[in-house]
Design a protein around this motif. Structure first.
Motif: not given
Lengths: 230, 415
Positions: A84, A116, B3, B6-7, B10-11, B319, B323-324, B327
């Motif tokens: 990823t 990200m 992180q 934060r993401i 945001f989403l 993904k 994007i992890s 997250a």
């Protein structure tokens, strides 16, 4: 153009799918290399294994056997999280159906991977604006995907794929859902960024656009049957 | 800040902001109802008993009650005790009472056979009408006739539970009087002395100590029971606002009142069965609330699952572009928190601004109490925390189920 480093090296790549007792062999032992700065078109008839091949190269899928070495790293040894991170930092994707997130505006779609990566919101948005301006969408920052035409959505997708300056840009049938004019716009964009040194691997079934690539690899029945440079 | 948080935020923020207002409102509405179910069901059940406890305090024991020691007939040295009580700086008002068991008879003039006379047993109370009313608001329970005046002689107030028209129960060992109206003559027998008195008023209350009693003015009652030493049986003390009943109780005991009488706060004097019922109802309320919590969890699970499954393709794309998964899962957790917090906030508003004041002003009319809504803030906050925690789990699990799926399967919609 003179090519430099070897970015991807594929050895004996196979991919099979099982459906009950039946096993379908889609890729049947492919050897392949990609060098820095190349613009490769992968072509072939429907069912030849083009997209499956691209998914293996771009680490979106796991091969059944064989080795994929990207930037000198055997990807088989990578964990899902490492893959990823690798995709986030090194690879860019343009999907056939644009694949934009419907809840995010154009600028948010492009800024998301940048955020990200750890960039601040302000930096990510600034870079997203630059990328969108580069694809001619400077006036569409705050539009949601549903408010954009197919061509515009694909250009946002290209901007998202390029904003974080990936080593390799993967594109899966980027013009399949576009009209002629939009297709030409996207392909001109690809030519332009390739001219600036971007490595591009694109799957297409449209011969006209494959001719724009500097190297055309033809697959049939899961095997590379020709590999020519234009 | 990590992180993924934060993401995720945001989403989640964008997904909630751009979701259908009707869908969001429906989910928030369900969460608000769940919150109310959590708090109100147990609150009303406890409030049933709390209402009885409160009434017992306000209209009978007051904040502190002094009564005779177990083996004594009255509070010895009552004048001395009363002077100590009167000197208490925390005491606002107090009322002393004389108590004696007795019988009350009706329709004795018309009866040919003595067995035809209607008789009811009760507790007879001698009161100072003014002090009693100031302390326990006894006059507010008059449903017929008038309250006692200090100079009233041969006049009584009868508790409604001694009258058939208010308590139409026939059972062996418990009799009530029929056809008693204001101005009727009744015969009372207390301490072996029988007197004919007039019914001046009828007291109806959900506090048994009031509804089963017969009240008359203390000066006459004293002579009736031969209590010339002014020793009383009960003293209810109403404290000034903010004064502690426990402190006053301890102070009275220290000052020597404990040698002659039992000194209790209103809580000490609560009948044990009330405490037991309160605990049982709280348990029952918690059981019902748990079911509500389970329903809320399932609701959120379904909402998030449907949301995630319909967005499976986009989860795959996220993904795919790096994007992890953590997250993405976090974004669903934030959405769950949003629904729970907004739902609970609306529930809080409805609870404390609408329901609780309304029920306090219009208590629920139960046979044995005026039910109130008990919702202490600390307990409510605990329930909110429980709801949010449950919601987080219920939101996380389906999100994780979808996020963990193969990227390509998600993007291409393969099973």
């Amino acid at each position: 153009m003179k090519y430099k480093n070897k970015l991807i090296e594929v050895r004996g790549l196979t991919k099979s799918f099982k459906n009950g007792d039946k096993e379908t062999h889609v890729l049947k032992g492919i050897d392949f290399t990609v060098e820095e700065g190349e613009f490769i078109a992968i072509i072939g008839r429907s069912g030849a294994g083009k997209s499956t091949f691209l998914y293996q190269l771009s680490l979106l899928d796991e091969p059944t056997s064989g080795e994929i070495i990207v930037f000198g790293t055997d990807t088989h040894a990578m964990t899902p999280d490492e893959k990823t991170m690798f995709r986030l930092n090194q690879l860019g994707y343009v999907f056939q159906d644009y694949a934009l997130l419907p809840d995010l505006t154009a600028e948010e779609n492009v800024a998301l991977p940048l955020m990200m990566q750890g960039k601040s919101k302000m930096v990510a948005y600034t870079e997203a604006h630059t990328a969108l301006e580069r694809v001619g969408l400077g006036h569409r920052f705050t539009n949601l995907p549903g408010q954009l035409s197919g061509g515009e959505q694909q250009r946002v997708s290209v901007a998202r794929a390029l904003a974080h300056k990936p080593q390799i840009l993967f594109a899966d049938e980027p013009t399949a859902n576009l009209d002629n004019e939009s297709s030409r716009t996207v392909m001109e964009l690809f030519e332009e960024i390739h001219a600036q040194g971007q490595t591009i691997i694109m799957v297409t079934h449209e011969e006209e656009y494959s001719m724009l690539a500097k190297r055309v690899v033809k697959l049939d029945d899961g095997r590379v049957i020709s590999d020519k440079r234009n | 800040m990590p992180q993924f948080i934060r993401i995720g935020f945001f989403l989640a923020l964008r997904q909630v902001r751009r979701a259908s207002i009707w869908t969001t409102s429906l989910i928030v509405f369900v969460m608000a109802l769940t919150f109310l179910n959590l708090v109100v069901v147990s609150g009303v059940l406890v409030g049933l008993i709390e209402g009885a406890v409160e009434a017992n305090k306000i209209y009978y024991t007051s904040d502190v009650i002094i009564s005779n020691l177990p083996k004594k007939d009255y509070i010895e040295q009552s004048p001395q005790v009363l002077s100590i009580v009167a000197a208490l700086p925390e005491a606002q008002v107090f009322a002393a009472r004389y108590l004696q068991g007795g019988t009350i008879e009706a329709h004795y003039k018309e009866a040919i056979d003595p067995d035809e006379i209607e008789r009811a047993g009760g507790s007879f109370v001698g009161i100072d009408p003014v002090a009693e009313d100031q302390t326990t608001n006894l006059s507010r329970f008059i449903v017929e006739g008038e309250y006692l005046e200090p100079g009233d002689y041969d006049q009584v107030l009868i508790g409604a539970n001694l009258l058939k028209k208010y308590l139409p129960i026939e059972s062996p060992g418990f009799t009530t009087l029929s056809d008693i109206n204001i101005g009727d003559k009744v015969r009372i027998t207390v301490n072996g002395i029988t007197r004919e008195v007039t019914v001046k008023g009828i007291i109806q209350a959900k506090v048994d100590e009031l509804a089963f009693r017969v009240f008359m003015v203390d000066s006459q009652f004293r002579s009736l029971i031969g209590r010339g030493d002014y020793n009383v049986d009960e003293i209810s003390i109403k404290l000034k606002p903010g004064a502690s009943a426990v402190v006053v109780r301890d102070s009275l005991i220290r000052s020597g009142v404990g040698e002659f009488a039992r000194v209790q706060t209103f809580e000490d004097a609560q009948p044990k069965f009330l405490q037991d019922i309160k605990a049982t109802f709280a348990l029952l309320g918690n059981m019902i609330s748990s079911i509500g919590l389970a329903v809320a969890s399932i609701t959120i699970f379904i909402v998030i699952f449907i949301n995630a499954i319909t967005r499976r393709k986009f989860i795959g794309i996220m993904k795919g572009i790096g994007i992890s998964g953590t997250a993405i899962e976090t974004s669903y957790v934030f959405q769950s928190i949003f629904y729970a917090v907004i739902g609970s906030s609306i529930g809080l508003f409805v609870l404390y601004v609408i329901l609780q004041p309304y029920i306090a002003a219009n208590p629920i009319n139960f046979p044995f109490s005026d039910g109130i809504l008990v919702a202490p803030l600390d307990g409510t906050m605990l329930r909110i925390a429980l709801l949010v925690f449950t919601t987080i789990i219920a939101g996380y699990i389906p999100a994780r189920m979808i996020v963990r799926k193969n990227i390509l399967d998600s993007i291409l919609g393969r099973n």
